[in-house]
Design a protein around this motif. Structure first.
Motif, PDB file in Angstrom:
ATOM      1  N   ASP A 186       0.799  -1.223   0.000  1.00 11.93           N
ATOM      2  CA  ASP A 186       0.000   0.000   0.000  1.00 11.93           C
ATOM      3  C   ASP A 186       0.837   1.280   0.000  1.00 11.93           C
ATOM      4  OD1 ASP A 186       0.893  -0.419   2.643  1.00 11.93           O
ATOM      5  OD2 ASP A 186      -1.015  -1.309   3.209  1.00 11.93           O
ATOM      6  N   ASP A 187       2.087   1.165  -0.387  1.00 15.06           N
ATOM      7  CA  ASP A 187       2.940   2.362  -0.447  1.00 15.06           C
ATOM      8  C   ASP A 187       3.547   2.532  -1.842  1.00 15.06           C
ATOM      9  OD1 ASP A 187       3.014   3.219   2.512  1.00 15.06           O
ATOM     10  OD2 ASP A 187       3.450   1.080   2.588  1.00 15.06           O
ATOM     11  N   GLN A 188       2.705   2.292  -2.856  1.00 15.52           N
ATOM     12  CA  GLN A 188       3.215   2.321  -4.233  1.00 15.52           C
ATOM     13  C   GLN A 188       3.842   3.647  -4.604  1.00 15.52           C
ATOM     14  OE1 GLN A 188       0.181   0.991  -3.488  1.00 15.52           O
ATOM     15  NE2 GLN A 188      -0.346  -0.664  -4.900  1.00 15.52           N
ATOM     16  N   ALA A 189       3.231   4.738  -4.148  1.00 14.54           N
ATOM     17  CA  ALA A 189       3.755   6.050  -4.550  1.00 14.54           C
ATOM     18  C   ALA A 189       5.197   6.200  -4.086  1.00 14.54           C
ATOM     19  CB  ALA A 189       2.881   7.165  -3.972  1.00 14.54           C
ATOM     20  N   GLU A 190       5.437   5.823  -2.813  1.00 15.86           N
ATOM     21  CA  GLU A 190       6.794   5.962  -2.279  1.00 15.86           C
ATOM     22  C   GLU A 190       7.768   4.990  -2.942  1.00 15.86           C
ATOM     23  OE1 GLU A 190       5.570   5.916   1.738  1.00 15.86           O
ATOM     24  OE2 GLU A 190       6.753   7.687   2.253  1.00 15.86           O
ATOM     25  N   VAL A 191       7.356   3.736  -3.049  1.00  8.89           N
ATOM     26  CA  VAL A 191       8.256   2.735  -3.637  1.00  8.89           C
ATOM     27  C   VAL A 191       8.585   3.099  -5.078  1.00  8.89           C
ATOM     28  CG1 VAL A 191       8.515   0.304  -4.285  1.00  8.89           C
ATOM     29  CG2 VAL A 191       7.444   0.892  -2.099  1.00  8.89           C
ATOM     30  N   ASN A 192       7.561   3.496  -5.823  1.00  7.10           N
ATOM     31  CA  ASN A 192       7.798   3.823  -7.234  1.00  7.10           C
ATOM     32  C   ASN A 192       8.675   5.059  -7.415  1.00  7.10           C
ATOM     33  OD1 ASN A 192       6.421   1.623  -8.307  1.00  7.10           O
ATOM     34  ND2 ASN A 192       4.440   2.676  -8.190  1.00  7.10           N
ATOM     35  N   ALA A 193       8.626   5.964  -6.447  1.00 10.45           N
ATOM     36  CA  ALA A 193       9.492   7.151  -6.534  1.00 10.45           C
ATOM     37  C   ALA A 193      10.934   6.799  -6.191  1.00 10.45           C
ATOM     38  CB  ALA A 193       8.977   8.231  -5.582  1.00 10.45           C
ATOM     39  N   LEU A 194      11.112   5.872  -5.255  1.00 13.13           N
ATOM     40  CA  LEU A 194      12.464   5.565  -4.770  1.00 13.13           C
ATOM     41  C   LEU A 194      13.204   4.554  -5.649  1.00 13.13           C
ATOM     42  CD1 LEU A 194      11.568   5.293  -0.960  1.00 13.13           C
ATOM     43  CD2 LEU A 194      12.948   7.102  -2.031  1.00 13.13           C
ATOM     44  N   MET A 195      12.473   3.585  -6.162  1.00 12.71           N
ATOM     45  CA  MET A 195      13.138   2.455  -6.832  1.00 12.71           C
ATOM     46  C   MET A 195      14.044   2.855  -8.003  1.00 12.71           C
ATOM     47  SD  MET A 195      11.404  -1.161  -7.757  1.00 12.71           S
ATOM     48  CE  MET A 195      10.916  -1.656  -6.135  1.00 12.71           C
ATOM     49  N   PRO A 196      13.610   3.830  -8.840  1.00 11.72           N
ATOM     50  CA  PRO A 196      14.483   4.200  -9.970  1.00 11.72           C
ATOM     51  C   PRO A 196      15.789   4.863  -9.533  1.00 11.72           C
ATOM     52  CG  PRO A 196      12.244   5.043 -10.261  1.00 11.72           C
ATOM     53  CD  PRO A 196      12.322   4.535  -8.867  1.00 11.72           C
ATOM     54  N   GLN A 197      15.868   5.242  -8.262  1.00  5.95           N
ATOM     55  CA  GLN A 197      17.114   5.878  -7.791  1.00  5.95           C
ATOM     56  C   GLN A 197      18.213   4.865  -7.485  1.00  5.95           C
ATOM     57  OE1 GLN A 197      16.415   8.907  -4.709  1.00  5.95           O
ATOM     58  NE2 GLN A 197      14.255   8.953  -5.305  1.00  5.95           N
ATOM     59  N   LEU A 198      17.846   3.600  -7.390  1.00  2.00           N
ATOM     60  CA  LEU A 198      18.860   2.565  -7.132  1.00  2.00           C
ATOM     61  C   LEU A 198      19.772   2.447  -8.341  1.00  2.00           C
ATOM     62  CD1 LEU A 198      16.446  -0.141  -5.631  1.00  2.00           C
ATOM     63  CD2 LEU A 198      18.211   1.106  -4.340  1.00  2.00           C
TER      64      LEU A 198
END
Ligand code: IPO
Ligand code: ZN
Length: 429
Positions: A136-148
């Motif tokens: 239920d935290d898609q917005a946060e995960v989707n914002a962070l993941m491309p930074q890896l």
């Protein structure tokens, strides 16, 4: 508790961690093993004495593929020491797994180890109530993941595997790599007063574990742990041994460090407390993580879940992520598979059994905590160069593409479990 058996013939490269034993000389040694290894020994006509069958609860898929808790036999016995080199070979060749047996200093010590594992999976005594595995935290995960960044993981692997001859738990490199990691992690935490970086001192050896803590905003008493081991080995390791440990386990440390970097640089604040751990002394019987898990248990710390990253950068088969199903928690394993399906739908995720206490997740499971272990490849397709001077990043194509997948999974896990429900819902647990 256990010492490595000082016997060169025994230390075949990928099996060094499987054998821990008394250094005392003597023809018969105490060993415990699962059904398969026991049968193999019997068939091979090995001399066995005082065989004691024990029943141990494990979590594994049944014939129908459903994961559940079931009982397996573990046999404690005295084995002819001479039979061990051949057994190690046969277990490796025929069972394609790491040992499936442990050596013990005495019958009493063997019973203690078996008893620690007995029912550990079933009781989960230290699992806090009310943990749910929602996505239920898609917005946060989707914002962070491309930074890896693969390049960051790669450079950390290269640094750890080339700056020291080895990172063994008793050597200058082992101690120095821990001190350097402390410095690096402190730099990543600079400017955050909700982040601490500390070494965990172990009383019996010089290498320290390193722990970075991001304090939870609304629920700091609940802890999510992501760990890997810092030490390396070639079995017979001393000050001058070349044990680069690029895959085992610079890759795990590099993977979790990149997750940490992205969370910190983006000013992410978890509601639960997140702890990143670089364990000392895994290669000599999970000593570092056992020390930490015992400390957390005795202090009654509420650990919501543990993720182990040990070997993330060698893609030995078509699968992307292999979930280890034994000595891990099936509900959390399912959560991880759900996270992969949701956030990385193209990934091929499958399952394997390790056989016994093959990495630090077992230290947590042993103490009743919820732990999972996503691994680089199915059993038998994993990196064949570990525990040798050839465990270098060149064996992974000089890149960290495979490890990046585990960073994505670990980041999704950190945010989804660290958030405890959708933002900005008040946390009442
Ligand atoms: C290991 C873990 C899981 C499987 I399947 C095969 C091999 C590696 C582990 N035994 C190790 O050496 N960790 O340091
Ligand atoms: Zn290892």
């Amino acid at each position: 508790m256990m010492k490595k058996l000082h016997r060169a013939a025994l230390v075949s490269s990928t099996l060094a961690t499987c054998f821990v034993a008394s250094a005392q000389a003597g023809p018969m040694v105490w060993a415990s093993m699962g059904e398969d290894a026991y049968r193999l020994l019997r068939r091979a006509g090995a001399q066995l004495e005082q065989v004691e069958p024990h029943s141990v609860a494990i979590q594994a898929p049944a014939a129908d593929g459903r994961v559940g808790t079931r009982n397996e036999s573990v046999y404690l016995m005295q084995v002819d020491e001479e039979a061990l080199p051949r057994l190690s070979h046969e277990v490796h060749e025929n069972l394609k797994k790491c040992g499936g047996f442990m050596l013990h200093t005495s019958r009493a010590e063997g019973r203690k180890v078996v008893a620690q594992f007995r029912d550990a999976a079933a009781k989960q005594a230290n699992q806090p109530a009310g943990v749910s595995y929602g996505i239920d935290d898609q917005a946060e995960v989707n914002a962070l993941m491309p930074q890896l960044q693969e390049s960051n993981i790669r450079s950390t692997i290269v640094k750890l595997s080339t700056e020291y001859k080895n990172r063994y738990y008793t050597t200058t490199g082992g101690v120095g790599s821990s001190n350097d990691l402390l410095t690096t992690w402190k730099q990543l935490a600079a400017g955050r007063d909700d982040v601490t970086v500390k070494q965990f001192t172990h009383p019996s050896w010089p290498q320290k574990s390193v722990i970075l803590t991001i304090k939870g905003t609304t629920n700091p008493g609940k802890i999510v742990v992501i760990g890997g081991h810092l030490d390396s080995t070639i079995g017979w390791t001393n000050e001058n041994s070349i044990a680069p440990g690029a895959d085992d386990d610079a890759s795990g440390i590099a993977t979790l460090q990149e997750v940490m970097r992205v969370l910190l640089s983006s000013n992410y604040k978890p509601r639960r407390t997140l702890q990143f751990m670089a364990y000392a002394a895994e290669e000599v019987g999970l000593k570092g993580s056992q020390g930490i898990a015992a400390d957390y248990q005795s202090k009654g710390k509420k650990v919501v879940g543990v993720l182990q990253l040990d070997m993330t950068n060698y893609q030995g088969a078509a699968s992307d992520i292999t979930m280890i199903t034994d000595y891990t928690n099936s509900a959390q394993n399912k959560f991880l598979k759900d996270l992969a399906a949701h956030y990385m739908p193209s990934y091929n995720v499958n399952e394997s059994r390790c056989g016994y206490a093959c990495s630090d997740h077992a230290s947590w499971t042993n103490r009743g905590f919820v732990a999972s272990f996503p691994f680089e490849a199915p059993m038998g397709d994993d990196n064949p160069y570990i525990h040798t001077p050839n465990d270098t990043i060149s064996k992974s194509g000089n890149n960290a593409n495979h490890a990046l997948k585990f960073a994505k999974l670990a980041l999704a896990y950190a945010v989804e479990l660290g958030s405890d429900g959708p933002a900005p819902k008040a946390d009442t647990k």
